[in-house]
Scaffold this active site. Structure first.
Site, PDB file in Angstrom:
ATOM      1  N   HIS A 186       0.845  -1.194   0.000  1.00 18.48           N
ATOM      2  CA  HIS A 186       0.000   0.000   0.000  1.00 18.48           C
ATOM      3  C   HIS A 186       0.875   1.236   0.000  1.00 18.48           C
ATOM      4  CE1 HIS A 186      -3.055   2.907   1.107  1.00 18.48           C
ATOM      5  NE2 HIS A 186      -3.903   2.039   0.606  1.00 18.48           N
TER       6      HIS A 186
ATOM      7  N   ASP B 253      -8.015  -5.309  -0.372  1.00 13.90           N
ATOM      8  CA  ASP B 253      -8.514  -6.124  -1.484  1.00 13.90           C
ATOM      9  C   ASP B 253      -8.179  -7.604  -1.341  1.00 13.90           C
ATOM     10  OD1 ASP B 253      -9.651  -4.023  -3.027  1.00 13.90           O
ATOM     11  OD2 ASP B 253      -7.636  -3.369  -3.546  1.00 13.90           O
TER      12      ASP B 253
HETATM   13  N1  CMC Z   1       4.327  -7.507  -4.865  1.00 16.12           N
HETATM   14  C1  CMC Z   1       5.663  -7.462  -4.990  1.00 16.12           C
HETATM   15  N2  CMC Z   1       6.407  -6.371  -4.782  1.00 16.12           N
HETATM   16  C2  CMC Z   1       5.774  -5.253  -4.429  1.00 16.12           C
HETATM   17  C3  CMC Z   1       4.387  -5.216  -4.267  1.00 16.12           C
HETATM   18  C4  CMC Z   1       3.655  -6.397  -4.495  1.00 16.12           C
HETATM   19  N3  CMC Z   1       2.320  -6.414  -4.354  1.00 16.12           N
HETATM   20  N4  CMC Z   1       4.017  -3.960  -3.925  1.00 16.12           N
HETATM   21  C5  CMC Z   1       5.133  -3.232  -3.859  1.00 16.12           C
HETATM   22  N5  CMC Z   1       6.209  -4.024  -4.152  1.00 16.12           N
HETATM   23  C6  CMC Z   1       7.618  -3.616  -4.129  1.00 16.12           C
HETATM   24  C7  CMC Z   1       7.985  -2.807  -5.374  1.00 16.12           C
HETATM   25  O1  CMC Z   1       8.433  -3.649  -6.413  1.00 16.12           O
HETATM   26  C8  CMC Z   1       9.068  -1.912  -4.821  1.00 16.12           C
HETATM   27  O2  CMC Z   1      10.243  -2.697  -4.709  1.00 16.12           O
HETATM   28  P1  CMC Z   1      11.695  -2.001  -4.985  1.00 16.12           P
HETATM   29  O3  CMC Z   1      11.834  -0.979  -3.889  1.00 16.12           O
HETATM   30  O4  CMC Z   1      12.668  -3.125  -4.905  1.00 16.12           O
HETATM   31  O5  CMC Z   1      11.601  -1.365  -6.357  1.00 16.12           O
HETATM   32  C9  CMC Z   1       8.611  -1.618  -3.399  1.00 16.12           C
HETATM   33  O6  CMC Z   1       7.785  -2.739  -3.027  1.00 16.12           O
HETATM   34  C10 CMC Z   1       7.779  -0.338  -3.266  1.00 16.12           C
HETATM   35  O7  CMC Z   1       6.708  -0.396  -4.204  1.00 16.12           O
HETATM   36  P2  CMC Z   1       6.126   0.849  -4.995  1.00 16.12           P
HETATM   37  O8  CMC Z   1       5.546   0.386  -6.282  1.00 16.12           O
HETATM   38  O9  CMC Z   1       7.143   1.935  -5.040  1.00 16.12           O
HETATM   39  O10 CMC Z   1       4.982   1.303  -4.009  1.00 16.12           O
HETATM   40  P3  CMC Z   1       3.748   2.219  -4.395  1.00 16.12           P
HETATM   41  O11 CMC Z   1       3.386   2.941  -3.151  1.00 16.12           O
HETATM   42  O12 CMC Z   1       4.028   3.055  -5.599  1.00 16.12           O
HETATM   43  O13 CMC Z   1       2.595   1.194  -4.800  1.00 16.12           O
HETATM   44  C11 CMC Z   1       0.791  -0.309  -4.657  1.00 16.12           C
HETATM   45  C12 CMC Z   1       1.564   0.808  -3.949  1.00 16.12           C
HETATM   46  C13 CMC Z   1      -0.449  -0.614  -3.833  1.00 16.12           C
HETATM   47  C14 CMC Z   1       0.343   0.170  -6.056  1.00 16.12           C
HETATM   48  C15 CMC Z   1       1.700  -1.557  -4.763  1.00 16.12           C
HETATM   49  O14 CMC Z   1       2.023  -2.048  -3.476  1.00 16.12           O
HETATM   50  C16 CMC Z   1       1.079  -2.667  -5.606  1.00 16.12           C
HETATM   51  O15 CMC Z   1       1.223  -2.658  -6.822  1.00 16.12           O
HETATM   52  N6  CMC Z   1       0.355  -3.631  -4.963  1.00 16.12           N
HETATM   53  C17 CMC Z   1      -0.363  -4.630  -5.702  1.00 16.12           C
HETATM   54  C18 CMC Z   1      -1.685  -4.046  -6.229  1.00 16.12           C
HETATM   55  C19 CMC Z   1      -2.708  -3.892  -5.131  1.00 16.12           C
HETATM   56  O16 CMC Z   1      -2.904  -4.766  -4.312  1.00 16.12           O
HETATM   57  N7  CMC Z   1      -3.390  -2.739  -5.152  1.00 16.12           N
HETATM   58  C20 CMC Z   1      -4.453  -2.429  -4.156  1.00 16.12           C
HETATM   59  C21 CMC Z   1      -4.009  -1.356  -3.236  1.00 16.12           C
HETATM   60  S1  CMC Z   1      -5.097  -1.145  -1.790  1.00 16.12           S
HETATM   61  C22 CMC Z   1      -6.650  -0.649  -2.357  1.00 16.12           C
HETATM   62  C23 CMC Z   1      -6.702   0.416  -3.393  1.00 16.12           C
HETATM   63  O17 CMC Z   1      -5.937   1.354  -3.442  1.00 16.12           O
HETATM   64  O18 CMC Z   1      -7.612   0.325  -4.215  1.00 16.12           O
END
Ligand code: CMC
Length: 395
Positions: A271, A328
């Site tokens: 998140h 989710d």
């Molecule tokens: N699986 C594997 N690695 C992950 C995941 C994941 N679900 N989420 C984040 N990471 C890693 C990412 O690769 C990065 O690693 P590194 O630092 O080595 O590059 C690190 O964690 C930080 O991730 P980020 O993409 O910079 O974080 P963000 O704040 O931009 O993204 C997120 C947040 C929710 C989009 C992301 O965690 C994600 O894609 N999760 C899976 C999709 C998901 O479940 N979305 C629902 C979110 S909650 C409800 C809503 O908002 O609707």
């Protein structure tokens, strides 16, 4: 461009001042108008929480009765809107139907965008939207199934009414199951607001251009659709199904998610704001066990989800990055128990998020500073100046 600070993804940019939702990502605290999400989910009806978000206060008995009465009164949609459903292709996404139909409310009820606020923060427009969105969602399912529409009933509660419109059939009357109504009520509360997430920011940004409530909400619905946002609840179920079909090969999926060269992610984890367990995920996990337990439903996807969560919690990659289940992760398993098809899960999220979107749209419009048109700047990286080349000289 020298004065512009780049913050791609808005990691650290406050876009507005708000009094709606308090979110402490370090400690996993979520409060609507100061009330803790756990207490609200345990003790309130969704319509009470909607009232709270829209007006700033929990309703008295009398105010709640009036709001419930309005929910019943406004539940029908204009009969001409029903023709729209006939002209979507048979397998149209319920999200595109929802955004189209919500946008079209602007034309069916145009006068309402200009009305006075009749009672403390809830206009006829907002009450109508909260009520009608459920009818639109259920009708889109019926059209998708090719079944006759079931009209709303003013004698049913918000959630029971929705489930009845979804599942009642002329040949098979739907038995309203209180456990499912209670679970739906909680799920809607858990989704009702989450400060400046992608869809809410979209509603505010679109609204800041002077766009009315319905088209602004329609834009929010489209933002929610994305798989990194509300669409994640669909993607989670697809992922759990794949793990099951792959003979429970958890390691394959975990390794793919950890591979820096692979964009694959374990959906339902991580998140932007939470650095600890999402408090909503804790509650959805509990509802999931309660519902499946009391209805004696065996869903192999729950076992898969629990084992995946366990393995992820023991893995250094996920620990280092503070990746825990988000809202989710378990919600889809509960929707499955209700009989809601996977492609409707994000619609369910939209029904829950609607009061939050509306509250933000209202707040944005009532605050002089926040209602300034949203207009981010950029850090230009292209060619700054080139001599023009006439067409005949371009080779
Ligand atoms: N699986 C594997 N690695 C992950 C995941 C994941 N679900 N989420 C984040 N990471 C890693 C990412 O690769 C990065 O690693 P590194 O630092 O080595 O590059 C690190 O964690 C930080 O991730 P980020 O993409 O910079 O974080 P963000 O704040 O931009 O993204 C997120 C947040 C929710 C989009 C992301 O965690 C994600 O894609 N999760 C899976 C999709 C998901 O479940 N979305 C629902 C979110 S909650 C409800 C809503 O908002 O609707």
């Amino acid at each position: 461009t020298g004065f512009i600070t780049l913050d791609s993804g808005f990691m650290n940019t406050g876009s507005c001042e708000s009094r709606i939702t308090y979110l402490d990502g370090e400690n996993g605290v979520l409060r609507y108008r100061g009330y803790d999400i756990v207490e609200l989910a345990e003790n309130c009806l969704f319509v009470e929480v909607a009232y709270l978000l829209l007006t700033g206060e929990l309703p008295t008995y009398e105010e709640l009765d009036t709001f419930k009465y309005d929910m019943g009164k406004f539940a029908l949609i204009h009969e001409d809107m029903i023709h729209f459903f006939d002209h979507f292709p048979p397998h149209a996404s319920p999200m595109s139907i929802l955004s189209t139909m919500v946008g079209s409310l602007h034309d069916f009820y145009p006068e309402m965008d200009r009305e006075e606020d009749p009672y403390g923060g809830i206009t006829t427009t907002t009450a109508r939207l909260v009520s009608k969105i459920r009818t639109i969602a259920a009708f889109s399912y019926k059209k998708n199934m090719g079944h006759p529409l079931v009209y709303p009933r003013a004698d049913l509660s918000y959630g029971a009414n929705f489930l009845n419109m979804m599942f009642d059939r002329p040949n098979m009357p739907y038995k309203i199951e209180p456990v499912l109504v209670a679970a739906l009520n909680k799920l809607l509360i858990l989704h009702a607001d989450h400060e400046q997430n992608c869809s809410t920011s979209t509603v505010r940004l679109v609204g800041s251009a002077g766009v009315g409530l319905y088209p602004s909400i329609s834009a929010g619905i489209n933002a929610l659709w994305g798989s990194l946002h509300g669409g994640a609840n669909v993607a989670v179920i697809r992922m759990l199904e794949s793990i099951l079909a792959d003979g429970r090969d958890f390691e394959k999926y975990i390794s793919m998610a950890k591979d820096p060269d692979n964009p694959y992610r374990l959906t339902g984890f991580g998140h932007r704001v939470y650095r600890t367990y999402d408090p909503r995920a804790e509650i959805t996990k509990k509802i999931c066990h309660d519902v499946l337990g009391s209805l004696e439903i065996e869903d192999p996807l729950l076992d898969i989800a629990m084992e995946l969560e366990q393995r992820v919690s023991e893995d250094e990659y996920f620990q280092e990055r503070n990746l825990y289940p988000n809202v989710d992760f378990y919600s889809g398993i509960i929707y499955r128990a209700m009989g809601i098809p996977t492609n409707m899960f994000t619609v369910m999220f939209a029904l829950g998020r609607l009061p939050g979107w509306i509250a933000h749209w209202q707040e944005m419009n009532s605050d002089k500073d926040s209602s300034r048109i949203g207009r981010p700047r950029q850090v230009y990286q292209g060619i700054v100046n080139r001599p023009f080349i006439p067409l005949e000289a371009r080779g």
